[in-house]
Design a protein around this motif. Sequence first.
Motif, PDB file in Angstrom:
ATOM      1  N   ARG A  48      42.805  -0.350 -30.713  1.00 49.22           N
ATOM      2  CA  ARG A  48      41.659   0.533 -30.870  1.00 49.22           C
ATOM      3  C   ARG A  48      40.736   0.420 -29.657  1.00 49.22           C
ATOM      4  O   ARG A  48      40.420  -0.688 -29.203  1.00 49.22           O
ATOM      5  CB  ARG A  48      40.869   0.191 -32.148  1.00 49.22           C
ATOM      6  CG  ARG A  48      41.405   0.884 -33.393  1.00 49.22           C
ATOM      7  CD  ARG A  48      42.654   0.238 -33.922  1.00 49.22           C
ATOM      8  NE  ARG A  48      42.389  -1.117 -34.395  1.00 49.22           N
ATOM      9  CZ  ARG A  48      43.326  -2.050 -34.522  1.00 49.22           C
ATOM     10  NH1 ARG A  48      44.585  -1.804 -34.183  1.00 49.22           N
ATOM     11  NH2 ARG A  48      43.006  -3.254 -34.981  1.00 49.22           N
ATOM     12  N   ALA A  91      37.018   1.710 -28.567  1.00 48.40           N
ATOM     13  CA  ALA A  91      35.754   2.316 -28.979  1.00 48.40           C
ATOM     14  C   ALA A  91      35.118   3.019 -27.784  1.00 48.40           C
ATOM     15  O   ALA A  91      35.051   2.453 -26.694  1.00 48.40           O
ATOM     16  CB  ALA A  91      34.820   1.253 -29.542  1.00 48.40           C
ATOM     17  N   MET A 133      31.619   4.943 -26.723  1.00 53.38           N
ATOM     18  CA  MET A 133      30.227   5.156 -27.130  1.00 53.38           C
ATOM     19  C   MET A 133      29.470   5.788 -25.976  1.00 53.38           C
ATOM     20  O   MET A 133      28.794   5.118 -25.197  1.00 53.38           O
ATOM     21  CB  MET A 133      29.605   3.819 -27.540  1.00 53.38           C
ATOM     22  CG  MET A 133      28.212   3.924 -28.126  1.00 53.38           C
ATOM     23  SD  MET A 133      27.638   2.295 -28.703  1.00 53.38           S
ATOM     24  CE  MET A 133      25.948   2.701 -29.127  1.00 53.38           C
ATOM     25  N   VAL A 136      38.066   5.138 -31.226  1.00 49.33           N
ATOM     26  CA  VAL A 136      37.017   4.960 -32.232  1.00 49.33           C
ATOM     27  C   VAL A 136      35.728   5.524 -31.633  1.00 49.33           C
ATOM     28  O   VAL A 136      35.047   4.844 -30.858  1.00 49.33           O
ATOM     29  CB  VAL A 136      36.830   3.474 -32.613  1.00 49.33           C
ATOM     30  CG1 VAL A 136      35.765   3.338 -33.705  1.00 49.33           C
ATOM     31  CG2 VAL A 136      38.151   2.870 -33.070  1.00 49.33           C
ATOM     32  N   LEU A 152      31.930   6.387 -31.185  1.00 48.07           N
ATOM     33  CA  LEU A 152      30.697   5.787 -31.691  1.00 48.07           C
ATOM     34  C   LEU A 152      29.495   6.617 -31.265  1.00 48.07           C
ATOM     35  O   LEU A 152      29.430   7.101 -30.135  1.00 48.07           O
ATOM     36  CB  LEU A 152      30.532   4.359 -31.167  1.00 48.07           C
ATOM     37  CG  LEU A 152      31.547   3.314 -31.631  1.00 48.07           C
ATOM     38  CD1 LEU A 152      31.232   1.968 -31.004  1.00 48.07           C
ATOM     39  CD2 LEU A 152      31.529   3.200 -33.144  1.00 48.07           C
ATOM     40  N   ILE A 201      31.088  -1.709 -36.792  1.00 48.15           N
ATOM     41  CA  ILE A 201      32.246  -0.849 -36.544  1.00 48.15           C
ATOM     42  C   ILE A 201      33.242  -1.535 -35.624  1.00 48.15           C
ATOM     43  O   ILE A 201      34.460  -1.422 -35.823  1.00 48.15           O
ATOM     44  CB  ILE A 201      31.779   0.506 -35.985  1.00 48.15           C
ATOM     45  CG1 ILE A 201      31.005   1.273 -37.072  1.00 48.15           C
ATOM     46  CG2 ILE A 201      32.967   1.338 -35.492  1.00 48.15           C
ATOM     47  CD1 ILE A 201      30.425   2.581 -36.615  1.00 48.15           C
ATOM     48  N   LEU A 202      32.763  -2.255 -34.617  1.00 50.08           N
ATOM     49  CA  LEU A 202      33.691  -2.979 -33.743  1.00 50.08           C
ATOM     50  C   LEU A 202      34.497  -4.003 -34.539  1.00 50.08           C
ATOM     51  O   LEU A 202      35.708  -4.143 -34.349  1.00 50.08           O
ATOM     52  CB  LEU A 202      32.930  -3.669 -32.610  1.00 50.08           C
ATOM     53  CG  LEU A 202      32.258  -2.763 -31.570  1.00 50.08           C
ATOM     54  CD1 LEU A 202      31.511  -3.601 -30.543  1.00 50.08           C
ATOM     55  CD2 LEU A 202      33.277  -1.850 -30.882  1.00 50.08           C
ATOM     56  N   SER A 236      36.895  -2.036 -37.183  1.00 47.07           N
ATOM     57  CA  SER A 236      38.042  -1.353 -36.555  1.00 47.07           C
ATOM     58  C   SER A 236      38.949  -2.316 -35.804  1.00 47.07           C
ATOM     59  O   SER A 236      40.094  -1.980 -35.493  1.00 47.07           O
ATOM     60  CB  SER A 236      37.549  -0.273 -35.592  1.00 47.07           C
ATOM     61  OG  SER A 236      36.851  -0.849 -34.498  1.00 47.07           O
ATOM     62  N   ALA A 260      38.386  -3.192 -32.727  1.00 43.89           N
ATOM     63  CA  ALA A 260      38.499  -2.601 -31.389  1.00 43.89           C
ATOM     64  C   ALA A 260      38.741  -3.680 -30.335  1.00 43.89           C
ATOM     65  O   ALA A 260      38.065  -4.709 -30.310  1.00 43.89           O
ATOM     66  CB  ALA A 260      37.242  -1.815 -31.053  1.00 43.89           C
ATOM     67  N   LEU A 312      35.976  -1.403 -25.245  1.00 46.06           N
ATOM     68  CA  LEU A 312      34.759  -0.625 -25.452  1.00 46.06           C
ATOM     69  C   LEU A 312      34.423   0.092 -24.155  1.00 46.06           C
ATOM     70  O   LEU A 312      34.408  -0.518 -23.084  1.00 46.06           O
ATOM     71  CB  LEU A 312      33.605  -1.543 -25.864  1.00 46.06           C
ATOM     72  CG  LEU A 312      32.205  -0.929 -25.911  1.00 46.06           C
ATOM     73  CD1 LEU A 312      32.118   0.152 -26.988  1.00 46.06           C
ATOM     74  CD2 LEU A 312      31.150  -2.010 -26.161  1.00 46.06           C
ATOM     75  N   CYS A 359      31.294   2.343 -22.637  1.00 50.64           N
ATOM     76  CA  CYS A 359      29.908   2.606 -23.020  1.00 50.64           C
ATOM     77  C   CYS A 359      29.031   2.798 -21.791  1.00 50.64           C
ATOM     78  O   CYS A 359      29.461   2.563 -20.656  1.00 50.64           O
ATOM     79  CB  CYS A 359      29.374   1.454 -23.872  1.00 50.64           C
ATOM     80  SG  CYS A 359      29.340  -0.140 -23.012  1.00 50.64           S
TER      81      CYS A 359
END
Length: 576
Positions: A93, A95, A97, A119, A121, A133-134, A137, A139, A142, A144
């Motif tokens: 996964r 994420a 964001m 995922v 965000l 959520i991290l 899931s 993840a 990430l 971001c």
Amino acid sequence: MAERHEPPPAQVGDPVSSPYAAKPWLGLLSPAQRAPVTPPPTVLHAFREAVARAPERTALAYFDGRTPYAEADALSDSVAGHLAERGIGRGDRVAVMLQNTPHFVLAVLAAWKAGAVVVPLNPMYKAGEVGHILRDSGAAALVCDGRAWSAYLREAAGGTAVRTVLTASDLDFQTRDDPRVLDSATAPPAPADAGAPPPAAPHVGDLHAVARGGRPAPDDPQLTAADTALISYTSGTSGAPKGAMNPHGALTYNAVRQVTAHPLPEGAAYFALAPLFHITGMVCELAACFANAGTLVLAHRFDAGVVLDAFLEHRPAYTVGPATAFMALAARPEATRDHFASFQVISSGGAPLPPALVERLRGAFGFYLRNGYGLTECTAPCASVPAHLEAPVDQASGTLSVGLPGADTVVRILDEQGGEVPFGETGEIAVRGPQVVPGYWGLPADTARSFPDGELRTGDVGFMDPDGWLYVVDRKKDMINASGFKVWPREVEDVLYTHPAVREAAVVGVPDPYRGESVKAYVSLRPGARAEPAELSAYCAERIAAYKYPRQVEILPVLPKTTSGKILRRELRDRG
């Protein structure tokens, strides 16, 4: 009266005893909208087909920056290669964001090229929401904003499975001559974080530098329509967010149906008004745009003045957004008909659409705002207003229809016991079709409860007329019980929206020692308008039953909303 087309024979397996399974709406769809579709297995397949057909066409327009399809393909290849080097592979996964920027699109494409699950965000989430959520899931990566990482996301990611991070700057990709653009032949590897984290901390790199690094994409992960494309967390307005597992095939099915329902020329410009991290933006803007080899116009985050400028610069043919966004655009003094002249289709989704707003926009700016209905759990739309029709308004309630279901979708209205109610009667909306997700990530009990036999029980209350037009009344949980009488907030809100001073309205139930609950309205006013609470209460009392009109009215500068434009009734209810 809308022209009716002869519907095709009932499909094999349709229970003839069910009037909903007979799909009366098929007679109102055009032949193109009824015709079978064969979507590509994934949005990545659609993107690659667009690269092959029009490599030099602009895929992403971001302020003065333009990224052609071939370049977007190479940039996302390099990011995918970086993710693979960091051990991100099939089923992991990632994420994402970010606001509506090219970074978001490149990160999503790269994750899929690596075989990962995205995922999305909401950038407005705080540290606790992101951390939940991290962890939920699992993840492993990430992507971001760099400032957010330094400010609070580094802490939020602590104790999670995140092992690699890519940060971005809003200034990247804004111009073709960005001095920070690196030559792919000499670009250094992604830098380690300057904070010299301990060995167990995630590896941190800069997405822009990684994208320009010229890495080859990893081997094709051979994703299929059945593989999970997204774990989309519900907004949390009704409790803890749950991750809906959107399959790749559900995204492409709805994307292709968007293209057939709203036929636009290949290569048309799609304006990303809805946030891409929301399922509406992901499907109706990003996925539909690539399915039509179009140009996706991005403008970071919603700002009414910036959006109007972008309309004039990019002349888009399509956009979709919540009613609140169009209220904000209409409220700008510089807004004119010319700002909207290029659009062939403008749709509304993600929040209720008052009929009065539709007519106000048509009168002032000359466009018809098309209603639609969908949820995260059905991968955005499951009903919409076809391009050749206008949505009717129910004469009894004043509710604007959200549209017709698609050719492959069955929408039913159910009573409390799960039995079908006749056309015209109110009950819970249930949806079955190729866009419905198989369930919630890691929540088998919630999945069984919300998807009995694969059918989504939406929690929304509505009804369908004999022609197949669907009407959404409200959320089951938002019903107000005033002295034993049911009051649906939407009905009261629609009346308030007809008042010339009202810009936004939300109705909630508040404790009442005599009635149990009474109706309270929160409103914001249009620029320059004046109205007193007693005047608005009396206005409603003249137009709806005595038990429905708001005994209390509170005027606020703005009403609280989610980023997708839904007014937060829960927050207003907590105000008392």
